[in-house]
Design a protein around this motif. Structure first.
Motif, PDB file in Angstrom:
ATOM      1  N   ASP A 583       0.812  -1.218   0.000  1.00 17.92           N
ATOM      2  CA  ASP A 583       0.000   0.000   0.000  1.00 17.92           C
ATOM      3  C   ASP A 583       0.841   1.263   0.000  1.00 17.92           C
ATOM      4  N   LYS A 584       2.092   1.150   0.385  1.00 17.27           N
ATOM      5  CA  LYS A 584       2.964   2.323   0.473  1.00 17.27           C
ATOM      6  C   LYS A 584       3.151   2.986  -0.889  1.00 17.27           C
ATOM      7  N   MET A 585       3.067   2.205  -1.939  1.00 18.00           N
ATOM      8  CA  MET A 585       3.269   2.751  -3.286  1.00 18.00           C
ATOM      9  C   MET A 585       2.166   3.758  -3.625  1.00 18.00           C
ATOM     10  N   ALA A 586       0.934   3.469  -3.196  1.00 21.93           N
ATOM     11  CA  ALA A 586      -0.161   4.396  -3.464  1.00 21.93           C
ATOM     12  C   ALA A 586      -0.051   5.654  -2.612  1.00 21.93           C
ATOM     13  N   LEU A 587       0.626   5.563  -1.490  1.00 23.29           N
ATOM     14  CA  LEU A 587       0.773   6.697  -0.582  1.00 23.29           C
ATOM     15  C   LEU A 587       1.947   7.595  -0.944  1.00 23.29           C
ATOM     16  N   GLU A 588       2.938   7.022  -1.654  1.00 25.69           N
ATOM     17  CA  GLU A 588       4.154   7.780  -1.956  1.00 25.69           C
ATOM     18  C   GLU A 588       4.402   7.811  -3.468  1.00 25.69           C
ATOM     19  N   PRO A 589       4.003   8.901  -4.138  1.00 17.85           N
ATOM     20  CA  PRO A 589       4.208   9.026  -5.579  1.00 17.85           C
ATOM     21  C   PRO A 589       5.656   8.827  -6.019  1.00 17.85           C
ATOM     22  N   ARG A 590       6.620   9.116  -5.170  1.00 20.76           N
ATOM     23  CA  ARG A 590       8.034   8.926  -5.528  1.00 20.76           C
ATOM     24  C   ARG A 590       8.317   7.444  -5.823  1.00 20.76           C
ATOM     25  N   ILE A 591       7.620   6.526  -5.143  1.00 24.98           N
ATOM     26  CA  ILE A 591       7.820   5.097  -5.402  1.00 24.98           C
ATOM     27  C   ILE A 591       7.227   4.724  -6.756  1.00 24.98           C
ATOM     28  N   LYS A 608      17.245  10.102  -7.437  1.00 24.13           N
ATOM     29  CA  LYS A 608      17.822   9.447  -6.261  1.00 24.13           C
ATOM     30  C   LYS A 608      17.723  10.327  -5.021  1.00 24.13           C
ATOM     31  N   VAL A 609      17.706  11.624  -5.226  1.00 27.85           N
ATOM     32  CA  VAL A 609      17.656  12.571  -4.116  1.00 27.85           C
ATOM     33  C   VAL A 609      16.371  12.446  -3.304  1.00 27.85           C
ATOM     34  N   LYS A 610      15.353  11.818  -3.879  1.00 26.27           N
ATOM     35  CA  LYS A 610      14.071  11.660  -3.198  1.00 26.27           C
ATOM     36  C   LYS A 610      14.090  10.537  -2.162  1.00 26.27           C
ATOM     37  N   PHE A 611      15.194   9.780  -2.073  1.00 26.83           N
ATOM     38  CA  PHE A 611      15.258   8.613  -1.193  1.00 26.83           C
ATOM     39  C   PHE A 611      16.518   8.653  -0.333  1.00 26.83           C
ATOM     40  N   GLU A 613      19.704   6.508   1.362  1.00 28.66           N
ATOM     41  CA  GLU A 613      20.553   5.459   0.784  1.00 28.66           C
ATOM     42  C   GLU A 613      19.959   4.078   1.018  1.00 28.66           C
ATOM     43  N   SER A 614      19.460   3.841   2.235  1.00 25.13           N
ATOM     44  CA  SER A 614      18.891   2.521   2.524  1.00 25.13           C
ATOM     45  C   SER A 614      17.611   2.297   1.737  1.00 25.13           C
ATOM     46  N   GLU A 615      16.758   3.333   1.605  1.00 23.87           N
ATOM     47  CA  GLU A 615      15.539   3.194   0.808  1.00 23.87           C
ATOM     48  C   GLU A 615      15.894   2.880  -0.642  1.00 23.87           C
ATOM     49  N   TRP A 616      16.864   3.610  -1.169  1.00 20.11           N
ATOM     50  CA  TRP A 616      17.260   3.420  -2.566  1.00 20.11           C
ATOM     51  C   TRP A 616      17.712   1.978  -2.806  1.00 20.11           C
ATOM     52  N   HIS A 617      18.531   1.477  -1.931  1.00 19.82           N
ATOM     53  CA  HIS A 617      19.044   0.106  -2.082  1.00 19.82           C
ATOM     54  C   HIS A 617      17.890  -0.908  -1.957  1.00 19.82           C
ATOM     55  N   ASN A 618      17.051  -0.734  -0.939  1.00 23.05           N
ATOM     56  CA  ASN A 618      15.968  -1.693  -0.698  1.00 23.05           C
ATOM     57  C   ASN A 618      14.935  -1.692  -1.819  1.00 23.05           C
ATOM     58  N   TYR A 619      14.588  -0.503  -2.299  1.00 25.63           N
ATOM     59  CA  TYR A 619      13.582  -0.427  -3.355  1.00 25.63           C
ATOM     60  C   TYR A 619      14.108  -0.998  -4.680  1.00 25.63           C
ATOM     61  N   GLN A 620      15.392  -0.775  -4.976  1.00 30.73           N
ATOM     62  CA  GLN A 620      15.963  -1.362  -6.185  1.00 30.73           C
ATOM     63  C   GLN A 620      15.902  -2.885  -6.118  1.00 30.73           C
ATOM     64  N   LEU A 621      16.180  -3.423  -4.944  1.00 30.75           N
ATOM     65  CA  LEU A 621      16.128  -4.877  -4.752  1.00 30.75           C
ATOM     66  C   LEU A 621      14.705  -5.385  -4.924  1.00 30.75           C
ATOM     67  N   LEU A 622      13.752  -4.674  -4.353  1.00 29.18           N
ATOM     68  CA  LEU A 622      12.351  -5.082  -4.474  1.00 29.18           C
ATOM     69  C   LEU A 622      11.881  -5.040  -5.932  1.00 29.18           C
ATOM     70  N   ILE A 623      12.326  -4.051  -6.675  1.00 30.50           N
ATOM     71  CA  ILE A 623      11.953  -3.958  -8.090  1.00 30.50           C
ATOM     72  C   ILE A 623      12.486  -5.144  -8.868  1.00 30.50           C
ATOM     73  N   ASP A 638       0.610   9.853 -10.366  1.00 30.03           N
ATOM     74  CA  ASP A 638       1.463  10.043  -9.187  1.00 30.03           C
ATOM     75  C   ASP A 638       2.918  10.220  -9.596  1.00 30.03           C
ATOM     76  N   ALA A 639       3.363   9.354 -10.514  1.00 33.22           N
ATOM     77  CA  ALA A 639       4.759   9.393 -10.945  1.00 33.22           C
ATOM     78  C   ALA A 639       5.110  10.729 -11.583  1.00 33.22           C
ATOM     79  N   VAL A 640       4.233  11.233 -12.445  1.00 31.59           N
ATOM     80  CA  VAL A 640       4.486  12.510 -13.114  1.00 31.59           C
ATOM     81  C   VAL A 640       4.480  13.656 -12.104  1.00 31.59           C
ATOM     82  N   ALA A 641       3.570  13.606 -11.137  1.00 30.41           N
ATOM     83  CA  ALA A 641       3.524  14.639 -10.093  1.00 30.41           C
ATOM     84  C   ALA A 641       4.816  14.646  -9.284  1.00 30.41           C
ATOM     85  N   SER A 642       5.328  13.471  -8.994  1.00 27.61           N
ATOM     86  CA  SER A 642       6.596  13.385  -8.265  1.00 27.61           C
ATOM     87  C   SER A 642       7.752  13.882  -9.127  1.00 27.61           C
ATOM     88  N   LEU A 643       7.750  13.518 -10.390  1.00 28.19           N
ATOM     89  CA  LEU A 643       8.808  13.938 -11.306  1.00 28.19           C
ATOM     90  C   LEU A 643       8.876  15.468 -11.402  1.00 28.19           C
TER      91      LEU A 643
END
Length: 806
Positions: A583-591, A608-611, A613-623, A638-643
């Motif tokens: 559910d976090k993906m719907a709450l955080e457009p950056r994801i 990358k500045v939106k995350f 270091e640990s978030e960046w590493h973990n999210y890349q692994l999850l992807i 959401d993605a465009v709004a974050s961009l």
């Protein structure tokens, strides 16, 4: 010879004619049965009056299957009686059927209104709660009227109905008015055929009616005198206090709209940091001075439904209210007029706009029980004003907007004033069915003996409190109509509360259950609303929203269906991208942005500045490990709004998309519906719409120095162009639109502007495009035996998922 002919003519022609004329005009017993919204709208007093005028004897009564009239009459007068009834039916009534026929002869000595119970099949429609009418408003403010400033003035044409009914038929003793015994004056009005309150079931006055209390804490009553309470309320608003007021369908929170400090305090207490608040204005003149107001918007505000209407503020509004604190970053405000006499007095006395929002903690349903209000609302409100008429069934205020260019009405929340009866569809199957809807925008649909009921908005199925409200409201309806067994339909997503509860009900009652795909239910709903289920030509369904489980096990949300020969085929969709973090993906457009760019490694470093270091590493692994993918246009918004750095973390559903829309609206207001190019090209679309290419081209515009307003507008324009591309490829003329994305009035206007002369365009009319319509669509899908095919889905989906993993 002439004498003989005359005798024969007299015997065989004249005499039979007189017998025929006598048969037509002699007194017989007739029965009129009228159904629809015919109870609680002043129908029995009208029929009584007409019967008196025509000197007919008999009776009229409310029964659980409508309204029945039995009377003595000739055939000619019976036909005339029915004609007069239909021509002069009450303004608030809606007749779905009216039948006249002879019945067993019985002689009546007078005409009366009967009040009695019956055990007939229950299928009468329920009248919604109606806003205070103009006559009652005039009496409320007339110093010479005996109901002057009585906060609960009603008549046969206005006041609560649905929210106070305990059982059928609609009678005073079957409602929460049962405890109030009419005084001599009210009783005289009730029984006086010449009085406008003749047989008004909610009739009362200050002497015999509803009483108010003001609390300063759960156990201390400040006052029980209405004038003292009203004076205190006005005074407390001026002091910056927050007051909870009991409304028609639940408690509201009110405070001054010109005080940033009070509004921010309300946000803190309500746990609502940015979501817009609605505003209550004292009169239509003040609204006209402060907001752009079309004839259609004015009509909605002053209608018997009295919804909240989204309006664009004029410069004077910014001087009178704290706009940026009320709706941070947005261009429209939700405005309403007083719909109850109590709110009328409060708004008129204060004379300035008030914040008016549901009394709850954000994410929870509206509080409507007095005990709950006293137990929980003092965490938010400084004072609570309640009264002793019980709310049986809760309702939020309805919310509507009118698209600026095309004038299309878009329902954002269907509740008070509109729910529950739905007259625009007649089921083919007369058996009882229950469709349990979706998750975030909960509703259920019941069909009972050929009648359709779509529940009011019931909140988000994610919270325990909303689930309990859903259960209680459904139980109320099952009891109201004595439903013991029914066919059940539900969404395919096993994680939805509505799915789980449907399974639970089916298992307990040993009922059949059918699961219907989310977006096909959306499509079925908009087809039914526009009478296209039997269309001779193919219809394209464009269904864009945030989430819905697809037939291939992935999360759909950017879908194009083709409907022909009672079959839906998924023909195009947006390119899949990974789903991570639940559910976090719907709450955080950056994801959403990170996932949508997952194959565009060259651009990932830019975000990358939106995350951390640990978030960046973990999210890349999850992807990399994701086995779940989505085609959701909602997540792309959401993605465009974050961009564009508009919103990286949402505090309420749709926040990012609303900011993106607001930015685009500014650009369009200056430039018009014109754009030099689209992010989509016809030759690049083969079964799927290239999501990654879209994101890459937006980044290119950013790098080329294009303004954010230009990019937000071009994104909207590209979606509009996509409609034409897919319509051309699909070789259709009729196009339907559904899903939460089409709450976006700019997108709707741009589609209308671009294609109204090229294609036959269809949007929702009385239902919201969001998931509130899912339960109705589930019913329609099954009722019409619609089938679906995924001839292209599986093959192409496998290819797309393979690509997404690369």
């Amino acid at each position: 010879m002439m004498v003989l002919f005359s005798c024969i003519f007299l015997h065989y022609i004249i005499v039979p004619f007189h017998k025929f004329a006598y048969a037509i005009n002699r007194m017989q017993t007739y029965h009129i049965h009228i159904n629809g919204i015919v109870q609680g709208v002043g129908f029995r007093p009208l029929i009584y009056t007409l019967a008196m005028q025509m000197q007919l004897n008999g009776y009229v009564k409310n029964v659980t299957d409508g309204l029945h009239v039995y009377f003595n009459s000739s055939k000619n007068d019976a036909d005339l009686f029915l004609e007069k009834i239909l021509k002069s039916s009450p303004q608030q009534s809606i007749i779905t059927s009216a039948e006249l026929h002879k019945t067993i002869e019985k002689e009546f000595s007078n005409f009366s209104i009967l009040v009695e119970e019956d055990s007939n099949l229950k299928d009468v429609l329920i009248s919604p709660d109606n806003a205070i009418c103009s006559v009652c408003r005039s009496e409320l403010n007339d110093v010479n009227n005996r109901r002057y400033r009585y906060p609960f003035i009603t008549c046969t044409q206005c006041g609560p109905r649905y929210s106070i009914i305990n059982s059928l038929p609609y009678e005073r003793h079957n409602s929460s008015m049962n405890k109030f015994i009419m005084c001599e004056k009210c009783n005289h009005e009730y029984n006086n055929v010449d009085d406008r309150r003749f047989f008004s079931q909610t009739n009362s006055c200050a002497e015999c009616g509803v009483e108010m209390n003001m609390y300063e804490n759960a156990s201390t009553i400040v006052s029980n005198d209405s004038e003292t309470i009203l004076a205190s309320v006005k005074n407390y608003f001026e002091q910056g206090k927050i007051i909870s007021i009991k409304g028609i369908g639940g408690y509201l929170l009110l405070c001054a709209a010109n005080s940033p400090e009070t509004i921010e305090l309300l946000r803190i207490r309500k746990h609502r940091p940015h979501k817009p608040f609605a505003l209550l204005y004292p009169d239509i003149e003040t609204i006209q001075n402060n907001f752009e107001l079309s004839k259609q918007e004015k009509k909605l505000l002053e209608s018997k439904e009295a919804p909240i209407v989204l309006l664009h503020p004029k410069p004077p509004a910014f001087a009178n209210i704290a706009v940026q604190h009320i709706a941070p970053g947005l261009k429209r405000l939700g405005i309403m007029l007083p719909y109850s006499p109590l709110l009328e007095l409060i708004a008129k006395d204060y004379g300035k706009p008030l914040i008016a929002t549901s009394a709850n903690i954000s994410g929870s349903p509206i509080i409507y029980k007095d005990d709950d209000a006293l137990a929980y609302l003092f965490d938010i409100a400084d004072y609570i004003v309640t009264y002793n008429r019980e709310i049986i069934i809760p309702e939020d205020d309805s919310v509507v907007q009118v698209s600026k260019a095309s004038g299309l009405q878009i329902v954002l929340r269907r509740s008070r004033g509109y729910a529950p009866s739905f007259l625009d569809y007649i089921p083919q199957n007369k058996s009882c069915t229950l469709s349990t809807g979706a998750l975030l925008k909960s509703s259920f649909t019941l069909t009972i003996n050929g009648r359709v009921f779509v529940s009011q908005f019931l909140g988000s199925g994610e919270s325990y409190e909303s689930q309990e409200m859903y259960k209680n409201t459904l139980a109320y309806w099952m009891n109201l109509y004595d439903i013991k067994s029914c066919l059940i339909r539900a969404d395919k997503h096993s994680g939805y509360f509505s799915h789980q509860y449907a399974v639970n009900i089916a298992e307990k009652a040993n009922n059949k259950i059918q699961f219907i795909q989310h977006h096909q239910a959306h499509f079925a709903a908009v087809l039914a609303e526009n009478n296209l289920l039997n269309s001779a030509n193919s219809v394209l369904g464009i269904i864009w929203d945030g989430t819905g489980l697809g037939d291939d096990g992935n999360i759909w949300g950017g879908e194009f269906f083709k409907y022909e020969n009672n079959t839906m085929a998924r023909c195009y969709y947006f390119e899949y991208f990974p789903v991570i973090a639940g559910d976090k993906m719907a709450l955080e457009p950056r994801i959403s942005l990170l996932c949508a760019l997952n194959k565009s490694w060259i651009h990932l470093e830019k975000i990358k500045v939106k995350f951390t270091e640990s978030e960046w590493h973990n999210y890349q692994l999850l992807i990399r490990e994701s086995k779940l993918f989505t085609s959701s246009v909602g997540r792309i918004f959401d993605a465009v709004a974050s961009l564009l750095d508009l919103c990286d973390k949402q505090t309420y559903e749709g926040e990012a998309a609303m900011h993106l829309q607001a930015l685009a609206e500014e650009y369009v207001a200056e430039k018009g519906f014109k754009m030099d190019s689209s992010y989509f090209r016809e030759e690049s679309i083969y079964y799927h719409v290239p999501t990654v290419t879209l994101m890459q081209e937006i980044i290119a515009d950013i790098e080329n120095g294009k303004s954010k307003g230009y990019i937000a507008s071009k994104f909207h324009y590209s979606l509009v162009c996509l409609v034409g591309i897919i319509a051309k490829k699909s070789e259709v003329n009729k196009i339907c639109f559904s899903g939460g994305v089409f709450q976006n009035s700019l997108l709707v206007d741009w589609v209308q502007n671009e294609y109204c002369k090229k294609y036959d365009l269809h949007f929702h009319k009385k239902l919201s495009p969001n998931d509130e319509n899912i339960s109705f669509g589930q019913m329609v899908y099954h009722d019409n035996n619609i089938t679906s095919t995924s001839s292209t889905t599986n093959k192409v989906a496998e290819f797309m998922i393979y690509n997404a993993k690369l």
